[in-house]
Design a protein around this motif. Sequence first.
Motif, mmCIF file in Angstrom:
data_model
loop_
_atom_site.group_PDB
_atom_site.id
_atom_site.type_symbol
_atom_site.label_atom_id
_atom_site.label_comp_id
_atom_site.label_asym_id
_atom_site.label_seq_id
_atom_site.Cartn_x
_atom_site.Cartn_y
_atom_site.Cartn_z
ATOM 1 N N GLN A 59 49.747 47.505 48.548
ATOM 2 C CA GLN A 59 50.140 46.595 47.463
ATOM 3 C C GLN A 59 50.085 47.325 46.115
ATOM 4 O O GLN A 59 50.961 47.150 45.263
ATOM 5 N N THR A 60 49.061 48.165 45.942
ATOM 6 C CA THR A 60 48.953 48.942 44.693
ATOM 7 C C THR A 60 50.210 49.808 44.534
ATOM 8 O O THR A 60 50.782 49.913 43.444
ATOM 9 N N SER B 267 40.255 40.305 40.219
ATOM 10 C CA SER B 267 41.142 39.395 40.953
ATOM 11 C C SER B 267 42.444 40.136 41.256
ATOM 12 O O SER B 267 42.707 41.199 40.682
ATOM 13 N N MET B 268 43.264 39.568 42.119
ATOM 14 C CA MET B 268 44.575 40.187 42.416
ATOM 15 C C MET B 268 45.384 40.358 41.138
ATOM 16 O O MET B 268 46.019 41.378 40.911
ATOM 17 N N LYS C 286 44.061 43.205 39.098
ATOM 18 C CA LYS C 286 44.417 44.491 39.721
ATOM 19 C C LYS C 286 45.892 44.825 39.463
ATOM 20 O O LYS C 286 46.242 45.971 39.201
ATOM 21 N N GLU C 287 46.733 43.790 39.539
ATOM 22 C CA GLU C 287 48.162 44.039 39.315
ATOM 23 C C GLU C 287 48.404 44.481 37.870
ATOM 24 O O GLU C 287 49.109 45.463 37.620
#
Length: 426
Positions: free
Chosen positions: A162-163, A127-128, A131-132
């Motif tokens: 975003q990464t 999920s986002m 990943k964060e």
Amino acid sequence: MDANHKLPRPVYGDSPVYQMAVLQLLTVAEHINLDQNILERLSKPKRALIVGVPIRMDDGKTNTFIGYRVQHSLTSGPSKGGLRYHPSVDLGEVAALAMWMSWKCAIMNLPFGGAKGGIACDPDKLSMGEKERLTRRFTEEIFPIIGPRMDVPAPDLGTDEQTMAWIMDTYSMAVGYACPEIVTGKPVELGGCVGRREATGRGVVYCIMQALAEIGISPANATAAVQGFGNVGAITCHELSLRGVKIIAVSDRYGATANPQGIDVAALSKHVGSGKLLKDFAGGREIDPDDILTMECTVLVPAALERQITEKNAGQLKCRILAEGANGPTTPDADKLLNQSDIFIIPDVLCNAGGVTVSYFEWVQDMQQFFWDEAQVNQKLETLMLKAFHQVRSLAKERTIPMRMAALSLGVQKVAQEKKRRGLYP
Ligand code: NAD
């Protein structure tokens, strides 16, 4: 003598990708008669860090992912290289990619050494939030060896703007001030460079246009098949179709689509962007993804993974130009076969160098806090890509050697000269 005999024991695992990078280096070293002491230093990465990255998953369980950062060379400046999120990531693969980054930066005459990083994971299954947390914890773990003057990460397979934004924020929180120059490929509003997202694909297309001109085919009469529809593949398709090249087939990890009349790239991007599968695109017919590589076309662009063109399929390629958008898509065995054909090869270290070139522009702008517009970025990118393309092409013609050998010779020679000049410490 066959360079195979000199392959060192696999310090970085028996990874076929690492073996491939070392074998290429050994072959080039023989060709340029490289000093054995320098070869000894170039054949092993300068530094490698393996970290366990524990994160809390959305279901409450803890998973520990394995992450890597390898710096091949710090001789020419900070090391530079992408961060890859993919299930196949291992130490050998990252070490190979770091070595290729050294040659690429040298070919482009950028003041960087090569690095690469990665986490063995499937980003499509995270999920986002996961990943964060993964990205932030990984940044903490590799904190001691990264820095704007030490090692500057960028996006690669499975990672994006975003990464980079999460890395920039995590690093900035640790040092106590906003530090955009710690990564490149960030969102523009955080100090990213306009045109960075498109830079690799644009660079690929600048090279393809030169090759088309040399073999005397106009873009309007050319067709292209592209493996991979991520950052590099999609932008390459878009830029090629802007110039009149017909995109006849595209694939991704889930399948492939073909249309001999030409794929509407904007419509395909919209289709994929809305979460639908590329292979289900109404403007094309689903085909076997393996057929992409052997299909009749003017330009074949592998823009996904390494080791796609092997001794098994190299003899079946029916393209006039092979433009390597991906890193390491062609194995040395395949290379031997291709070198006997009349396929015009634009090797990865040259073909996909547009990304690191605009990353260099981004780093320079961040250090100075002085920003350029997109026209300036694209014009400078084109100038540097064409200069490198013609240097490699001239050397290949002058010595009657393949383009890959010419490109790697230039890159390895430059790093070797810098090492020699600096001497061996202490
Ligand atoms: P990305 O994650 O944005 O896209 C990768 C694409 O490849 C996706 O469409 C994915 O579905 C597809 N893919 C994965 N496995 C596949 C398979 N088995 N068959 C067909 N397609 C498959 O990654 P990217 O940034 O576009 O990178 C692609 C390649 O280009 C990598 O080799 C990377 O190292 C290289 N590269 C990227 C950059 C950059 O700036 N992003 C720069 C230089 C080189």
